[in-house]
Design an enzyme around this catalytic site. Sequence first.
Site, PDB file in Angstrom:
ATOM      1  N   HIS A 104       2.504  -8.039  -4.733  1.00 42.21           N
ATOM      2  CA  HIS A 104       1.629  -6.655  -4.963  1.00 42.21           C
ATOM      3  C   HIS A 104       0.487  -7.316  -5.806  1.00 42.21           C
ATOM      4  CE1 HIS A 104       3.988  -5.396  -8.300  1.00 42.21           C
ATOM      5  NE2 HIS A 104       2.917  -4.905  -8.684  1.00 42.21           N
TER       6      HIS A 104
HETATM    7  C1  UD1 Z   1       0.218  -0.344 -10.331  1.00 46.75           C
HETATM    8  C2  UD1 Z   1       0.084  -1.101 -11.678  1.00 46.75           C
HETATM    9  C3  UD1 Z   1       0.929  -2.497 -11.653  1.00 46.75           C
HETATM   10  C4  UD1 Z   1       2.482  -1.945 -11.147  1.00 46.75           C
HETATM   11  C5  UD1 Z   1       2.232  -1.402  -9.976  1.00 46.75           C
HETATM   12  C6  UD1 Z   1       3.612  -1.286  -9.309  1.00 46.75           C
HETATM   13  C7  UD1 Z   1      -1.955  -0.683 -12.886  1.00 46.75           C
HETATM   14  C8  UD1 Z   1      -3.139  -1.528 -13.563  1.00 46.75           C
HETATM   15  N1  UD1 Z   1      -1.189  -1.588 -12.235  1.00 46.75           N
HETATM   16  O1  UD1 Z   1      -0.467  -1.328  -9.590  1.00 46.75           O
HETATM   17  O2  UD1 Z   1       0.926  -2.926 -13.022  1.00 46.75           O
HETATM   18  O3  UD1 Z   1       3.034  -3.378 -10.994  1.00 46.75           O
HETATM   19  O4  UD1 Z   1       1.518  -0.106 -10.018  1.00 46.75           O
HETATM   20  O5  UD1 Z   1       3.580  -0.541  -7.894  1.00 46.75           O
HETATM   21  O6  UD1 Z   1      -1.730   0.281 -13.414  1.00 46.75           O
HETATM   22  N2  UD1 Z   1      -1.164   2.970  -3.077  1.00 46.75           N
HETATM   23  C9  UD1 Z   1      -0.594   3.999  -2.215  1.00 46.75           C
HETATM   24  N3  UD1 Z   1       0.119   4.836  -2.633  1.00 46.75           N
HETATM   25  C10 UD1 Z   1       0.539   4.793  -3.757  1.00 46.75           C
HETATM   26  C11 UD1 Z   1      -0.045   4.160  -4.758  1.00 46.75           C
HETATM   27  C12 UD1 Z   1      -1.044   3.148  -4.347  1.00 46.75           C
HETATM   28  O7  UD1 Z   1      -1.115   3.700  -0.896  1.00 46.75           O
HETATM   29  O8  UD1 Z   1       1.549   6.057  -3.949  1.00 46.75           O
HETATM   30  C13 UD1 Z   1      -2.326   2.081  -2.543  1.00 46.75           C
HETATM   31  C14 UD1 Z   1      -3.803   2.546  -2.744  1.00 46.75           C
HETATM   32  O9  UD1 Z   1      -4.354   1.885  -1.875  1.00 46.75           O
HETATM   33  C15 UD1 Z   1      -4.222   2.097  -4.009  1.00 46.75           C
HETATM   34  C16 UD1 Z   1      -3.289   0.555  -4.312  1.00 46.75           C
HETATM   35  O10 UD1 Z   1      -2.159   1.045  -3.713  1.00 46.75           O
HETATM   36  O11 UD1 Z   1      -5.567   1.744  -4.172  1.00 46.75           O
HETATM   37  C17 UD1 Z   1      -3.321   0.291  -5.693  1.00 46.75           C
HETATM   38  O12 UD1 Z   1      -2.647   1.323  -6.525  1.00 46.75           O
HETATM   39  P1  UD1 Z   1      -2.897   1.369  -8.061  1.00 46.75           P
HETATM   40  O13 UD1 Z   1      -2.284   2.472  -8.573  1.00 46.75           O
HETATM   41  O14 UD1 Z   1      -4.337   1.002  -8.279  1.00 46.75           O
HETATM   42  O15 UD1 Z   1      -2.495   0.023  -8.539  1.00 46.75           O
HETATM   43  P2  UD1 Z   1      -0.980  -0.829  -8.370  1.00 46.75           P
HETATM   44  O16 UD1 Z   1      -1.306  -2.049  -7.209  1.00 46.75           O
HETATM   45  O17 UD1 Z   1       0.040   0.040  -7.589  1.00 46.75           O
END
Ligand code: UD1
Length: 387
Positions: A221
């Site tokens: 991811h």
């Molecule tokens: C975040 C953390 C990362 C961790 C990861 C675990 C930061 C900078 N990054 O990254 O260190 O390893 O979590 O998962 O804080 N999304 C969903 N549903 C959710 C959450 C996210 O669909 O419940 C999708 C959304 O499109 C979102 C994307 O995932 O834009 C990224 O989510 P985000 O919280 O920005 O960062 P992660 O990649 O999950």
Amino acid sequence: MDRLNGAAGAILCIVGARPNYMKMAPLLRAFRAHPGLPQPVLVHTGQHYDPMMNDRLFEDLGLPRPDINLEVGSGTHAVQTAEVIRRFEPVLDAYRPSCVVVVGDVNSTLACSLVAVKKSVPVAHVEAGLRSFDRAMPEEINRVLTDQISDLLYTTERAAHLNLKREGIAEERIHFAGNVMIDSLLEHRSRAVPPAETLRRAGVPAGLLAAPEGFGLVTLHRPSNVDQPDALAESLGIVRAVSEIVPLICALHPRTRANIASFGFESRLASERIAVLPPQGYLETLGLMSSAALVLTDSGGMQEETTALAVPCLTMRENTERPITVEQGTNTLVGRDRPRIVRLAEQIVATGGKRGRTPELWDGHAAERIAQHLARWLAARAAPLHA
Ligand code: UD1
């Protein structure tokens, strides 16, 4: 010592995203159990909100419902961080806590620390001092900044201490406590869901588990591996190549799944030797990791969990903030070096791969040590000078 009550200020415990939950669960329990500590209050920023990224893990880990949910959701880094800052401030004002406890390196970790420290509320950072030395990683920025402004820095490995000293952080703020994520792993390991059951629940035929070479578990991811079409194509090519050596179960993060769809890459994982699953609960992931012949990942936490479980881990990154998993554990950094990954996967299937040992203080008692230290620290802080 009598339990301090609300007037003494609660301990605000912050979680935001999936990797925070398994770190906070043992801390909450240890804080509750310590008679010298104020009550913990659980604040969820809402950075992760999907049931599979959130609710399932809360259930699996026995985490209570958050007392407060800031419901920030997704956004750019700036928007997400800013929203947490904006929404956390009134919570801090209302509770006037004795301290704020943050874990890990996600955007919520930094955002809440910043609000607290500017209001003179002490911050304790659990899992401090880890450094990948790669400022292109958003987590690295979060780590460096959170450590600079935290009052108490609880570390998981000795290298972290050196990193902090190098950044000018005073010795007395740093405490080697061990690894709270491994507290959770050891506590829940016996409840891990068997892989056949996980596949059954996902509606995937379990035939894949019958292969004599076992199976591998894949999670990917990191933006560097999945956000650009070229990088994602390479990553999926590697998954495909490894699947020819050992069948693979891929638990896909929503961001990876969305990118695969938007770049039209669905067919690249279409194979009888690859099962694609949604993000899994904690107990399912523990079951998959413990039984896997190998793990192929870019996760931070899984590098540690595979080391504790003695399962070989190929980490698709150029660096790690958790060097002990490479030096003492079962982890090997492989980037997206496909020929090397294929060679190592073949070796693992043939020989069982790298054998490691469990690092110091990854013993299931890190949260208790932190609770004890924090209680002493808060008591000393509350005591009048020259008493
Ligand atoms: C975040 C953390 C990362 C961790 C990861 C675990 C930061 C900078 N990054 O990254 O260190 O390893 O979590 O998962 O804080 N999304 C969903 N549903 C959710 C959450 C996210 O669909 O419940 C999708 C959304 O499109 C979102 C994307 O995932 O834009 C990224 O989510 P985000 O919280 O920005 O960062 P992660 O990649 O999950």
